[in-house]
Design a protein around this motif. Sequence first.
Motif, PDB file in Angstrom:
ATOM      1  N   THR A 199     -73.970 -27.616 -28.021  1.00 17.66           N
ATOM      2  CA  THR A 199     -73.399 -26.609 -29.093  1.00 17.66           C
ATOM      3  C   THR A 199     -71.901 -27.235 -29.500  1.00 17.66           C
ATOM      4  O   THR A 199     -71.699 -26.416 -30.575  1.00 17.66           O
ATOM      5  CB  THR A 199     -72.579 -26.095 -27.820  1.00 17.66           C
ATOM      6  N   GLY A 200     -71.404 -28.021 -29.619  1.00 21.54           N
ATOM      7  CA  GLY A 200     -70.756 -29.247 -30.758  1.00 21.54           C
ATOM      8  C   GLY A 200     -71.332 -29.614 -32.073  1.00 21.54           C
ATOM      9  O   GLY A 200     -70.971 -28.664 -33.015  1.00 21.54           O
ATOM     10  N   VAL A 233     -65.465 -31.330 -32.145  1.00 19.48           N
ATOM     11  CA  VAL A 233     -65.588 -32.868 -32.741  1.00 19.48           C
ATOM     12  C   VAL A 233     -65.495 -33.397 -30.752  1.00 19.48           C
ATOM     13  O   VAL A 233     -66.038 -34.693 -30.755  1.00 19.48           O
ATOM     14  CB  VAL A 233     -63.794 -32.944 -32.791  1.00 19.48           C
ATOM     15  N   PRO A 234     -65.347 -33.198 -29.783  1.00 18.06           N
ATOM     16  CA  PRO A 234     -64.812 -33.586 -28.516  1.00 18.06           C
ATOM     17  C   PRO A 234     -66.048 -33.415 -27.977  1.00 18.06           C
ATOM     18  O   PRO A 234     -66.720 -33.933 -27.459  1.00 18.06           O
ATOM     19  CB  PRO A 234     -63.888 -32.451 -28.242  1.00 18.06           C
ATOM     20  N   GLN A 235     -67.082 -31.984 -28.025  1.00 22.76           N
ATOM     21  CA  GLN A 235     -68.608 -32.033 -27.645  1.00 22.76           C
ATOM     22  C   GLN A 235     -69.461 -32.909 -28.208  1.00 22.76           C
ATOM     23  O   GLN A 235     -69.820 -33.292 -27.680  1.00 22.76           O
ATOM     24  CB  GLN A 235     -68.680 -30.632 -27.907  1.00 22.76           C
ATOM     25  N   VAL A 236     -68.983 -33.287 -29.504  1.00 20.49           N
ATOM     26  CA  VAL A 236     -70.503 -34.326 -30.466  1.00 20.49           C
ATOM     27  C   VAL A 236     -69.786 -35.731 -29.851  1.00 20.49           C
ATOM     28  O   VAL A 236     -70.853 -36.372 -29.905  1.00 20.49           O
ATOM     29  CB  VAL A 236     -70.652 -33.861 -31.760  1.00 20.49           C
ATOM     30  N   TRP A 237     -68.513 -36.130 -30.389  1.00 23.58           N
ATOM     31  CA  TRP A 237     -67.914 -37.122 -30.016  1.00 23.58           C
ATOM     32  C   TRP A 237     -67.636 -37.159 -28.756  1.00 23.58           C
ATOM     33  O   TRP A 237     -67.112 -38.521 -28.591  1.00 23.58           O
ATOM     34  CB  TRP A 237     -67.290 -38.031 -31.459  1.00 23.58           C
ATOM     35  N   GLY A 238     -67.482 -36.970 -27.521  1.00 25.00           N
ATOM     36  CA  GLY A 238     -66.201 -37.143 -26.402  1.00 25.00           C
ATOM     37  C   GLY A 238     -65.086 -36.455 -26.483  1.00 25.00           C
ATOM     38  O   GLY A 238     -64.443 -36.400 -27.101  1.00 25.00           O
ATOM     39  N   PRO A 239     -64.684 -36.378 -25.300  1.00 32.97           N
ATOM     40  CA  PRO A 239     -63.381 -35.784 -25.109  1.00 32.97           C
ATOM     41  C   PRO A 239     -61.843 -35.867 -25.294  1.00 32.97           C
ATOM     42  O   PRO A 239     -61.038 -35.655 -25.478  1.00 32.97           O
ATOM     43  CB  PRO A 239     -63.233 -35.858 -23.204  1.00 32.97           C
TER      44      PRO A 239
END
Length: 437
Positions: A68-69, A191-197
């Motif tokens: 979903t990111g 951004v947090p979903q793709v590259w981390g929280p």
Amino acid sequence: MDGFLVAFAVSFGVIFVAELGDKSQLMALTFATRFKALPVLVGITIATSVVHLVSVAVGYGLGASIPTGWISLVAAVAFLGFGAWTLRGDSLSDDEGRKAERTGGSAVIAASVAFFLAELGDKTMLATITLATQYGWFGVWLGSTLGMVVADALAIVVGRSLGRRLPEKLVSAGAAVLFFVFGGWLFAEAVPQVWGPDAWTRVAAAPDHHVVGWVALGLGALAVLTTLLVRWTAHRARGERSLGVSRAPGSPAWWARVLFLAAGVLGLGAPLLVAVDVIEPIALLSRPGLAVAGAGLVLLGFAVAAMSLLQLGTVWRRSSVEAGCAAAGDPAAARRPVLVTGGLYRRVRNPALTGLIVGCAGLLLMAPTPAGLLAGVLILVAVQIQARRVYETGLGDALGAEYTAYRTRTGRFLPRVRPPEPKPGMPSGPGNRTRVG
């Protein structure tokens, strides 16, 4: 049957409440200000039906693995495109207008795609997946779909009501701003979903003042060069038109040009000196949040300046034919200035200069230095000279009463906040006031 009714009622209530105040409901309101209500509602229904059918079909386990990111990133770009499209505006021929009244296909497609992308991974999708693990799939699908459609229909009613009461240009500008907000909202979520929280934390900590200085220099140079190119293109359409003001050394026009040049050198030189570590930025203003805000102001300011110049060029181009026809009886017609009173110039006489001030303020926030502050002061002095002693003097001498009336109802750099006072002897009733706002 009882199980179906329970699943339907629970799903309808949960999704309806979850949708209230959600970005999808705000999207529905925005689309309703641009398109007819029925095509938008059809698009929402199609997108919601598909997304919620996927939700109840794949179940929670597979649903959690959907990327979903990246989908949100695609949706963010799409919404930024919608915003630019809305801000640019459209013009329809009579035939195109008749076709638009007969069909709402483009609105259905636009709403379907936008809502489909926005709902993938949204809380309503996750809530539907969760409900499907506890109740029958058909009742959950039907109830969740109708709950969302009803909630968005309420937003459409509000949007259509606002659209009938507000000026068309204001509605278009508001819709464009909301589309940009949706794009930024989706990007921030992606951004947090793709590259981390902790992605945003790493982004905030990564750039030091050297990196920000290089970014500011590149962004500022790109903005200035683009604006100059647009200005050159627009002024080519001006032809022989001239304000008739002196540009000799020592004249106001000459001083304005010198100050603009000096401000440009200092404004772009400041971030360069910061980037190569020759000078340190002012500690009080050297903050990541201010740098991000400054970048936004640079883009906004120079976009306004470029749009203003493009509008000038368009008006000059259209008036050149009229001037050519009139020149046979009036040789000065081709050289007489043309007053632009629509679009950005409807409430503000110098929107390009306003955009320039905003853009330079953003550059100062990105690389705050004494040299940048001096550039800001020079810009303010230059635009005052350019507006008061060059533009207003030249247009006033050339156009007389026409420009005086326009000047009375507009602000120099910002819209007027109150109507002008009536002249002595003029009735002060509402019929004799200039409408502002």
